[in-house]
Design an enzyme around this catalytic site. Structure first.
Site, PDB file in Angstrom:
ATOM      1  N   ARG A 122       0.839  -1.214   0.000  1.00 56.70           N
ATOM      2  CA  ARG A 122       0.000   0.000   0.000  1.00 56.70           C
ATOM      3  C   ARG A 122       0.871   1.259   0.000  1.00 56.70           C
ATOM      4  NH1 ARG A 122      -4.283   0.395   4.672  1.00 56.70           N
ATOM      5  NH2 ARG A 122      -2.437   0.930   5.878  1.00 56.70           N
ATOM      6  N   LYS A 130      -2.530   6.596   1.441  1.00 56.18           N
ATOM      7  CA  LYS A 130      -2.402   7.006   2.846  1.00 56.18           C
ATOM      8  C   LYS A 130      -1.489   8.226   2.888  1.00 56.18           C
ATOM      9  CE  LYS A 130      -2.068   4.743   7.347  1.00 56.18           C
ATOM     10  NZ  LYS A 130      -3.314   5.280   7.892  1.00 56.18           N
ATOM     11  N   GLU A 175     -16.299   5.561   5.120  1.00 57.53           N
ATOM     12  CA  GLU A 175     -15.493   5.028   6.219  1.00 57.53           C
ATOM     13  C   GLU A 175     -15.425   6.069   7.313  1.00 57.53           C
ATOM     14  OE1 GLU A 175     -11.263   4.583   5.670  1.00 57.53           O
ATOM     15  OE2 GLU A 175     -11.231   5.989   4.013  1.00 57.53           O
TER      16      GLU A 175
HETATM   17  N1  PLP Z   1      -9.086   4.173   6.904  1.00 59.79           N
HETATM   18  C1  PLP Z   1      -8.281   5.184   7.260  1.00 59.79           C
HETATM   19  C2  PLP Z   1      -8.633   6.543   6.808  1.00 59.79           C
HETATM   20  C3  PLP Z   1      -7.141   4.925   8.046  1.00 59.79           C
HETATM   21  O1  PLP Z   1      -6.332   5.916   8.414  1.00 59.79           O
HETATM   22  C4  PLP Z   1      -6.864   3.608   8.443  1.00 59.79           C
HETATM   23  C5  PLP Z   1      -5.652   3.314   9.200  1.00 59.79           C
HETATM   24  O2  PLP Z   1      -4.668   2.902   8.666  1.00 59.79           O
HETATM   25  C6  PLP Z   1      -7.731   2.601   8.043  1.00 59.79           C
HETATM   26  C7  PLP Z   1      -8.837   2.915   7.287  1.00 59.79           C
HETATM   27  C8  PLP Z   1      -7.478   1.177   8.403  1.00 59.79           C
HETATM   28  O3  PLP Z   1      -6.458   0.632   7.612  1.00 59.79           O
HETATM   29  P1  PLP Z   1      -5.558  -0.534   8.168  1.00 59.79           P
HETATM   30  O4  PLP Z   1      -6.454  -1.619   8.584  1.00 59.79           O
HETATM   31  O5  PLP Z   1      -4.693  -0.907   7.024  1.00 59.79           O
HETATM   32  O6  PLP Z   1      -4.789   0.038   9.300  1.00 59.79           O
HETATM   33  C1  COI Z   2      -3.664   3.394  11.524  1.00 60.23           C
HETATM   34  O1  COI Z   2      -4.540   2.678  11.967  1.00 60.23           O
HETATM   35  O2  COI Z   2      -2.519   2.963  11.286  1.00 60.23           O
HETATM   36  C2  COI Z   2      -3.884   4.791  11.253  1.00 60.23           C
HETATM   37  O3  COI Z   2      -3.176   5.312  10.432  1.00 60.23           O
HETATM   38  C3  COI Z   2      -4.921   5.508  11.969  1.00 60.23           C
HETATM   39  C4  COI Z   2      -4.527   6.858  12.474  1.00 60.23           C
HETATM   40  C5  COI Z   2      -3.621   6.813  13.660  1.00 60.23           C
HETATM   41  C6  COI Z   2      -4.083   7.788  11.418  1.00 60.23           C
END
Ligand code: PLP
Ligand code: COI
Length: 343
Positions: free
Chosen positions: A85, A187, A223
């Site tokens: 990612r 991200k 989300e």
């Molecule tokens: N959506 C957003 C906007 C986020 O910042 C995060 C955190 O990383 C997630 C979803 C969840 O992603 P992940 O499960 O890869 O941490």
């Molecule tokens: C994560 O879950 O890794 C996130 O990035 C969420 C937040 C701390 C930005």
């Protein structure tokens, strides 16, 4: 800020706060190539005032965790997915790829060097790891930076949402987090800058965070600010929104797999209309930091729609949580290649 001291930490009450740990990894991109990178002790970066990260937001980050097992080993959960990612996020902002194997290697180096800060098994704490790439160097024009920094730092954390695995209420936002053809899938910092005001508005009204609706019609759930959404239908289907402007969550894809293969649920990625929430008996927000935050209810246009309960966790959400965290902490058998040892 003083360096963190592992012997003084209250492992059971960590929260989600920055700490200056002894080591971080730093590599630089100059003249078309990455340096090998090394562990450093300085938690500050000295960069040009003209750096593209400062003006134009040319930067991407990741978030993943290291877990201590009952056998006192340390393991990572699907770091290859974060590497992939990160690659996509960097590509979207025209930043040079950091090789995915080197990304995982750097993460492991940082965890190993700060191993005293991986919370003991049983406290619920984990080591949160934050890889970051930024555009730096002397350039004021709106174009990709001449140089880049890649760093990985870490800190021990507890629950991201206060209360952790207790239900919390969310509210829909009038604002959009990202446009459909924007940077929602990446991200990158701009998405989070855009979420600060909506989050503050939600929090001032007593909600844990806001839920964003689709930026085209404001009819479908996208989300939350830092986590993906899922719902469990009355006939046991795990449903999660499909949209080009949400972050592809590693946790969400893991739960989709576990829901089908370990819990025997149906699964669906599709439209989740805000006026059809009564199809769901349970709902939650999921992410690395959030893990699973059960959603008690969602407020929309002044009405609060309660799912399972505002005070109790639903049984399917609880099962998903137990399966996911069991794998992460090494007490439940992991699907192939989901965990990597840091040794
Ligand atoms: N959506 C957003 C906007 C986020 O910042 C995060 C955190 O990383 C997630 C979803 C969840 O992603 P992940 O499960 O890869 O941490
Ligand atoms: C994560 O879950 O890794 C996130 O990035 C969420 C937040 C701390 C930005």
């Amino acid at each position: 800020m003083a360096k963190a001291d592992a012997s003084k930490l209250d492992w059971n009450n960590l929260g989600f706060a920055y700490m200056d740990l002894p080591f971080r990894f730093l590599a630089t991109w100059k003249d078309g190539k990455w340096s090998d990178g090394e562990l450093t002790e300085d938690n500050t970066l000295h960069i040009s005032e003209a750096s593209t990260i400062l003006h134009y937001g040319q930067g991407a980050f990741e978030g993943l965790k290291a877990y201590r097992t009952p056998e006192d080993k340390i393991q990572l959960f699907r770091p290859d997915q974060n590497a992939k990612r990160f690659h996509n996020s960097c590509e979207r902002l025209l930043m040079p790829a950091f090789p995915e194997d080197k990304f995982v290697e750097a993460v492991k180096k940082v965890v190993k060097a700060n191993a005293d800060f991986v919370p003991p098994y049983g406290t619920g704490g984990t080591l949160y790891i934050r890889p970051l790439m930024i555009g730096v160097g002397d350039q004021i024009g709106v174009s990709p930076a001449p140089e880049y920094l890649f760093t990985v730092f870490a800190q021990p954390v507890g629950a991201y949402f206060k209360g952790g695995m207790t239900p919390m209420n969310f509210t829909t936002s009038q604002y959009d987090r990202a446009a459909h053809k924007g940077t929602g899938e990446a991200k990158v910092g701009g998405n989070y800058a855009a979420s600060l005001l909506p989050h503050q508005n939600a929090s001032q009204k007593g909600f844990a965070d806001c839920v964003y609706l689709d930026p085209v019609e404001h009819r479908k759930i996208e989300e939350a600010g830092a986590a993906n959404f899922f719902g469990i239908t009355k006939d046991d289907v795990f449903v999660t929104p499909k949209s080009p402007s949400i972050l592809p969550s590693v946790t969400k894809y893991s739960l989709l797999w576990l829901a089908e293969h370990r819990l025997g649920l149906g699964t669906e990625q599709g439209d989740v209309y805000i006026d059809q929430l009564d199809r769901f008996k349970e709902a939650g927000a999921c992410g690395t930091a959030a893990v699973i935050a059960p959603i008690g209810g969602i407020e929309h246009n002044g009405d609060l729609h309660v799912f399972y309960s505002e005070t109790e966790v639903g049984p399917v959400t609880q099962k998903l949580y137990d399966e996911l965290t069991g794998i992460q902490f090494g007490t439940v058998e992991a699907p192939e290649n989901w965990v990597q040892q840091v040794d």
